[in-house]
Design a protein around this motif. Structure first.
Motif, PDB file in Angstrom:
ATOM      1  N   THR A  70     -19.320  33.861  -5.278  1.00 56.36           N
ATOM      2  CA  THR A  70     -18.855  34.934  -6.339  1.00 56.36           C
ATOM      3  C   THR A  70     -19.069  36.150  -5.860  1.00 56.36           C
ATOM      4  O   THR A  70     -17.995  37.072  -5.968  1.00 56.36           O
ATOM      5  CB  THR A  70     -19.771  34.687  -7.342  1.00 56.36           C
ATOM      6  OG1 THR A  70     -19.798  33.425  -8.260  1.00 56.36           O
ATOM      7  CG2 THR A  70     -19.323  35.703  -8.697  1.00 56.36           C
ATOM      8  N   ALA A  71     -20.098  36.561  -5.195  1.00 59.86           N
ATOM      9  CA  ALA A  71     -20.525  37.978  -4.531  1.00 59.86           C
ATOM     10  C   ALA A  71     -19.169  38.232  -3.602  1.00 59.86           C
ATOM     11  O   ALA A  71     -18.950  39.302  -3.670  1.00 59.86           O
ATOM     12  CB  ALA A  71     -21.832  37.977  -3.866  1.00 59.86           C
ATOM     13  N   GLU A  89     -16.229  37.176  -3.231  1.00 60.05           N
ATOM     14  CA  GLU A  89     -14.990  37.152  -4.068  1.00 60.05           C
ATOM     15  C   GLU A  89     -14.878  38.484  -4.782  1.00 60.05           C
ATOM     16  O   GLU A  89     -13.890  39.276  -4.554  1.00 60.05           O
ATOM     17  CB  GLU A  89     -14.760  36.271  -5.073  1.00 60.05           C
ATOM     18  CG  GLU A  89     -14.499  34.651  -4.634  1.00 60.05           C
ATOM     19  CD  GLU A  89     -14.457  33.681  -5.748  1.00 60.05           C
ATOM     20  OE1 GLU A  89     -14.920  34.112  -6.901  1.00 60.05           O
ATOM     21  OE2 GLU A  89     -14.080  32.586  -5.339  1.00 60.05           O
ATOM     22  N   ILE A  90     -15.809  39.042  -5.374  1.00 65.45           N
ATOM     23  CA  ILE A  90     -15.840  40.475  -5.854  1.00 65.45           C
ATOM     24  C   ILE A  90     -15.507  41.609  -4.661  1.00 65.45           C
ATOM     25  O   ILE A  90     -15.278  42.341  -5.045  1.00 65.45           O
ATOM     26  CB  ILE A  90     -17.249  40.568  -6.537  1.00 65.45           C
ATOM     27  CG1 ILE A  90     -17.150  39.624  -7.899  1.00 65.45           C
ATOM     28  CG2 ILE A  90     -17.235  42.022  -7.495  1.00 65.45           C
ATOM     29  CD1 ILE A  90     -18.308  39.676  -8.822  1.00 65.45           C
ATOM     30  N   LYS A 134     -12.364  42.207  -3.513  1.00 61.94           N
ATOM     31  CA  LYS A 134     -11.599  42.930  -4.266  1.00 61.94           C
ATOM     32  C   LYS A 134     -12.040  44.392  -4.550  1.00 61.94           C
ATOM     33  O   LYS A 134     -11.281  45.302  -4.827  1.00 61.94           O
ATOM     34  CB  LYS A 134     -11.548  42.182  -5.655  1.00 61.94           C
ATOM     35  CG  LYS A 134     -11.054  40.926  -5.599  1.00 61.94           C
ATOM     36  CD  LYS A 134     -10.936  40.190  -7.036  1.00 61.94           C
ATOM     37  CE  LYS A 134     -10.590  38.744  -6.921  1.00 61.94           C
ATOM     38  NZ  LYS A 134     -10.491  38.159  -8.369  1.00 61.94           N
ATOM     39  N   GLU A 135     -13.424  44.879  -4.734  1.00 64.14           N
ATOM     40  CA  GLU A 135     -13.682  45.911  -5.202  1.00 64.14           C
ATOM     41  C   GLU A 135     -14.337  46.760  -4.004  1.00 64.14           C
ATOM     42  O   GLU A 135     -14.462  48.012  -4.021  1.00 64.14           O
ATOM     43  CB  GLU A 135     -14.885  45.720  -6.003  1.00 64.14           C
ATOM     44  CG  GLU A 135     -14.181  45.170  -7.153  1.00 64.14           C
ATOM     45  CD  GLU A 135     -15.218  45.032  -8.585  1.00 64.14           C
ATOM     46  OE1 GLU A 135     -16.022  46.072  -8.561  1.00 64.14           O
ATOM     47  OE2 GLU A 135     -15.209  44.320  -9.529  1.00 64.14           O
ATOM     48  N   TYR A 136     -14.575  46.423  -2.829  1.00 61.04           N
ATOM     49  CA  TYR A 136     -15.062  47.109  -1.750  1.00 61.04           C
ATOM     50  C   TYR A 136     -14.018  47.968  -1.129  1.00 61.04           C
ATOM     51  O   TYR A 136     -12.742  47.644  -1.078  1.00 61.04           O
ATOM     52  CB  TYR A 136     -15.548  46.351  -0.443  1.00 61.04           C
ATOM     53  CG  TYR A 136     -16.085  47.003   0.860  1.00 61.04           C
ATOM     54  CD1 TYR A 136     -17.197  47.690   0.889  1.00 61.04           C
ATOM     55  CD2 TYR A 136     -15.157  47.220   1.751  1.00 61.04           C
ATOM     56  CE1 TYR A 136     -17.661  48.307   1.897  1.00 61.04           C
ATOM     57  CE2 TYR A 136     -15.789  48.142   2.753  1.00 61.04           C
ATOM     58  CZ  TYR A 136     -16.961  48.559   2.843  1.00 61.04           C
ATOM     59  OH  TYR A 136     -17.045  49.533   3.818  1.00 61.04           O
ATOM     60  N   LEU A 184     -22.104  49.064  -7.142  1.00 59.92           N
ATOM     61  CA  LEU A 184     -21.230  47.741  -6.911  1.00 59.92           C
ATOM     62  C   LEU A 184     -22.093  46.704  -6.675  1.00 59.92           C
ATOM     63  O   LEU A 184     -22.155  45.464  -7.302  1.00 59.92           O
ATOM     64  CB  LEU A 184     -20.316  48.236  -5.735  1.00 59.92           C
ATOM     65  CG  LEU A 184     -19.584  46.629  -5.378  1.00 59.92           C
ATOM     66  CD1 LEU A 184     -18.736  46.129  -6.718  1.00 59.92           C
ATOM     67  CD2 LEU A 184     -18.839  47.112  -4.167  1.00 59.92           C
ATOM     68  N   SER A 235     -24.195  45.527 -10.020  1.00 56.04           N
ATOM     69  CA  SER A 235     -23.122  44.983 -11.048  1.00 56.04           C
ATOM     70  C   SER A 235     -22.829  43.375 -10.516  1.00 56.04           C
ATOM     71  O   SER A 235     -22.926  42.511 -11.240  1.00 56.04           O
ATOM     72  CB  SER A 235     -21.888  45.709 -10.883  1.00 56.04           C
ATOM     73  OG  SER A 235     -21.075  45.630  -9.807  1.00 56.04           O
ATOM     74  N   ILE A 236     -22.743  43.264  -9.215  1.00 52.02           N
ATOM     75  CA  ILE A 236     -22.348  41.714  -8.795  1.00 52.02           C
ATOM     76  C   ILE A 236     -23.655  40.897  -9.023  1.00 52.02           C
ATOM     77  O   ILE A 236     -23.665  39.638  -9.492  1.00 52.02           O
ATOM     78  CB  ILE A 236     -22.154  41.924  -7.361  1.00 52.02           C
ATOM     79  CG1 ILE A 236     -20.700  42.404  -7.072  1.00 52.02           C
ATOM     80  CG2 ILE A 236     -22.162  40.461  -6.738  1.00 52.02           C
ATOM     81  CD1 ILE A 236     -20.529  42.889  -5.555  1.00 52.02           C
ATOM     82  N   LYS A 294     -23.979  39.967 -12.614  1.00 49.96           N
ATOM     83  CA  LYS A 294     -22.972  39.228 -13.017  1.00 49.96           C
ATOM     84  C   LYS A 294     -23.201  37.706 -12.507  1.00 49.96           C
ATOM     85  O   LYS A 294     -23.202  36.564 -13.343  1.00 49.96           O
ATOM     86  CB  LYS A 294     -21.692  39.398 -12.424  1.00 49.96           C
ATOM     87  CG  LYS A 294     -20.430  38.447 -13.001  1.00 49.96           C
ATOM     88  CD  LYS A 294     -19.231  38.869 -12.295  1.00 49.96           C
ATOM     89  CE  LYS A 294     -17.898  38.223 -12.865  1.00 49.96           C
ATOM     90  NZ  LYS A 294     -16.784  38.582 -12.430  1.00 49.96           N
TER      91      LYS A 294
END
Length: 231
Positions: free
Chosen positions: A169-170, A172-173, A176-178, A190, A193-194, A197
């Motif tokens: 999961t980490a 994947e995030i 997208k967000e880095y 960031l 928040s990961i 989640k």
């Protein structure tokens, strides 16, 4: 299938189809470990790690997950606690020896490669077992750097990475967000928040550790009050 599977299950030897069962088991142990995240920012590296506290009477500070290795290097691990602590001690010994000889911080990649060699050695000889941890080694030498070493002794450098139970999961995030050149504070937000989640928001400052290694300032371990400001 092949006969006598247990013969390949008892030690670090290849099965006929090229598998090392003990290494695979060690990687499964890592997947059960708490999540840790590393992010390379513009001025340094952020390491955030979840402390999985399952007992109400345990003292949280005794379950440390992020460790200062050198003034400009830190590390965290996911997997078997005893193995992780042993590797931390080895890293400290290597960086201290390098500093005594050369009067400088050991290059981050050099330390990561040394640890990869140690972890690989444990997969090559009878009477040993693989280390049941993956480690993140982050720091600053000529620039901010982050490396992961897994139980097989495989080494890779990353802009951002995760280990432990929430790795999929980490990652994947992060994909997208880095962003290249993120500010340290942005990278911290960031990472937090990961981990929130992944843990379904059941997270507070008692079971989260955050550290940064920045240019000119080196290692910084965040106190509980500072961590609370990111919730």
């Amino acid at each position: 299938m092949y006969p006598n599977i247990q013969a390949y299950d008892r030690g670090v030897m290849f099965s006929p189809d090229g598998r090392l069962f003990q290494v695979e088991y060690a990687k499964e142990a890592v997947k059960k470990g708490s999540t840790a995240i590393g992010i390379v920012a513009d001025a340094g590296v952020v390491i955030a790690a979840h402390r999985n506290i399952n007992e109400s009477l345990v003292v949280p500070e005794t379950l440390q997950k992020i460790f200062k290795i050198d003034p400009y290097i830190c590390a965290t691990y996911s997997g078997m606690i005893s193995d992780g602590l042993h590797l931390v001690s080895m890293m400290r010994e290597k960086t201290q020896s390098h500093r005594m000889i050369y009067d400088e911080t050991e290059p981050v990649e050099t330390l990561a490669r040394e640890m990869a060699e140690e972890m690989l050695t444990a997969t090559e000889y009878g009477g040993l077992r693989p280390f049941a941890v993956s480690t993140l080694v982050g720091g600053v030498d000529t620039k901010p750097r982050l490396f992961e070493v897994d139980p097989a002794g495989a080494l890779a450098g990353y802009k951002a990475d995760a280990i432990g139970s929430g790795k999929k999961t980490a990652t994947e995030i992060l994909s997208k967000e880095y962003k290249d050149g993120m500010a340290l504070d942005e990278a911290i937000k960031l990472a937090v928040s990961i981990i929130k989640k992944i843990n379904e928001n059941k997270l507070d400052s008692n079971n989260l550790e955050i550290s940064t290694i920045s240019k000119g300032k080196g290692f910084k371990f965040f106190d509980q009050k500072t961590i609370e400001s990111y919730f």
